[in-house]
Enzyme design. Structure first.
Site, PDB file in Angstrom:
ATOM      1  N   LYS A 195      55.551 -45.184-116.242  1.00  0.00           N
ATOM      2  CA  LYS A 195      56.245 -44.298-115.303  1.00  0.00           C
ATOM      3  C   LYS A 195      57.277 -45.121-114.544  1.00  0.00           C
ATOM      4  CE  LYS A 195      55.641 -41.210-111.391  1.00  0.00           C
ATOM      5  NZ  LYS A 195      54.709 -40.443-110.562  1.00  0.00           N
ATOM      6  N   ARG A 217      59.628 -46.355-104.325  1.00  0.00           N
ATOM      7  CA  ARG A 217      58.410 -46.565-105.105  1.00  0.00           C
ATOM      8  C   ARG A 217      58.521 -47.754-106.061  1.00  0.00           C
ATOM      9  NH1 ARG A 217      56.196 -41.969-103.274  1.00  0.00           N
ATOM     10  NH2 ARG A 217      56.867 -39.907-103.914  1.00  0.00           N
ATOM     11  N   GLU A 233      51.997 -52.101-120.058  1.00  0.00           N
ATOM     12  CA  GLU A 233      51.359 -51.039-119.273  1.00  0.00           C
ATOM     13  C   GLU A 233      50.482 -50.154-120.170  1.00  0.00           C
ATOM     14  OE1 GLU A 233      50.959 -50.178-116.273  1.00  0.00           O
ATOM     15  OE2 GLU A 233      52.526 -51.038-115.026  1.00  0.00           O
ATOM     16  N   LYS A 248      57.481 -41.482-118.795  1.00  0.00           N
ATOM     17  CA  LYS A 248      58.139 -40.587-117.847  1.00  0.00           C
ATOM     18  C   LYS A 248      59.242 -41.330-117.111  1.00  0.00           C
ATOM     19  CE  LYS A 248      57.191 -38.219-113.600  1.00  0.00           C
ATOM     20  NZ  LYS A 248      56.280 -38.022-112.528  1.00  0.00           N
ATOM     21  N   SER A 274      61.839 -33.211-113.569  1.00  0.00           N
ATOM     22  CA  SER A 274      62.565 -32.215-112.782  1.00  0.00           C
ATOM     23  C   SER A 274      64.085 -32.389-112.831  1.00  0.00           C
ATOM     24  CB  SER A 274      62.067 -32.247-111.342  1.00  0.00           C
ATOM     25  OG  SER A 274      62.172 -33.553-110.800  1.00  0.00           O
TER      26      SER A 274
END
Ligand code: PBG
Length: 324
Positions: A195, A217, A233, A248, A274
């Site tokens: 992510k 983040r 990951e 993502k 989104s």
């Protein structure tokens, strides 16, 4: 004689093209997101995401029935709680908004719809970060216990799949252990393994009221420039017990989806996020584009890159276009 090899032979007509088609998007590939807001009693359209809504609890049954009737196999739930606090305690409240929504959906449609829940704190914390904060730093290990608690509360409510999206280290193992201890050994974990700290999430943060109050983040989500790191990951998440791994966003990371699928050959999800949705909606407002064809082309490209399942705000529109 030139050309000896005529590529156009296999493009002659629709039927021949169909015979040699390599990637076929189907309804089975789709997951539809659902936002449930504890504070409202009527649906509210999300400003930056035309045709997407925050739903009150009273509407989730009808939404689930509609999704089932369109032939979409799964939903992913996001909750917007009435109260937020430092520790995001509403996230693991057995009577929290997501837990209640899962129960309503399962009561209405049972196994006709797979219910996935997003496991994260950012929609529930007053500061909007995905973990416990100390001196403006997100603490990894103390956050793990909370994530495990959220996962167990979702499984108790009836979630089929839990999807940690926080990007703390070690969260998959801690969730797997907690689920197994509570006899939820069959609950599936779909980890948001790769992510990225992406600028494409802006409409979601508007939709879920989850923008961080300070900073960003980048201390936990991945650097958008890296793909070897995505391999690490994913490797770690599989070792820790992830059943499905996710990349993502999707469109700017098709190379990452491709690498992960080629390297690990495990069920791979992609999140068509989104911002990717909102850009098409904005273009459709400005110009007379063929939105249906664009959606189909985008989702097919994500599948062609290697995704087995695609979370997309276009799921309902795509399902209406697809015959199977
Ligand atoms: C929660 C979460 C986010 C998204 C899914 N789960 C937002 C974020 O990380 O800020 C983004 C989804 C989207 O943009 O469609 N951590």
């Amino acid at each position: 004689m030139f050309p000896e090899k005529r590529m156009r032979r296999l493009r002659k007509n629709e039927k021949i093209r169909g015979l040699v088609k390599e990637t076929c998007l189907t309804k089975n590939d789709l997951v539809s997101p659902m936002f449930v807001d504890e504070s409202i009693d009527q649906r509210i359209e999300i400003g930056s995401m035309p045709s997407q809504f925050r739903l009150p609890l009273s509407e989730v049954r009808d939404e689930a029935l509609e999704i089932v009737s369109l032939g979409i196999p799964a939903v992913i739930l996001f909750g917007i709680p009435e109260k937020k606090d430092e520790k995001g305690s509403e996230a693991y409240n057995p009577d929290g908004i997501v837990q209640r929504a899962v129960r309503e959906i399962k009561d209405e449609v049972g196994d006709d719809l797979i219910v996935i829940t997003d496991i994260c704190l950012c929609e529930y914390t007053s500061h909007g970060h995905c973990g416990i904060i100390e001196n403006e730093r997100v603490l990894n290990d103390p956050t793990l216990d909370l994530l495990a608690k959220i996962a167990v509360s979702h499984a108790e409510a009836g979630a089929d799949i839990v999807a940690p999206s926080d990007m703390m280290d070690g969260r998959v193992a801690s969730i797997r252990m907690a689920l197994d201890e509570s006899r939820f050994e069959d609950t599936i974990i779909m980890s948001y393994a790769a992510k990225y700290a992406s600028a494409f999430y802006w409409p979601f943060r508007d939709a879920a009221e989850s923008a961080p109050e300070f900073g960003d983040r980048k201390g936990y989500q991945m650097d958008t420039a890296n793909s070897d790191e995505a391999i690490q990951e994913v490797y770690l998440d599989i070792e820790e017990g992830a059943d499905i791994v996710m990349v993502k966003p999707a469109l700017s990371y098709l190379d990452v989806i491709y690498r992960i699928k080629s390297e690990f050959r495990v069920p791979t999800a992609a999140y068509n996020v989104s911002g990717e949705y909102s850009m098409i909606k904005a273009a459709a407002k400005l110009w007379d584009i063929d939105e249906d064809k664009i959606i189909h082309e985008i989702l097919t490209s994500i599948k062609r890159a290697g995704a087995d399942l695609i979370i997309t705000y276009s799921a309902k529109d795509a399902a209406r276009l697809l015959s199977i």
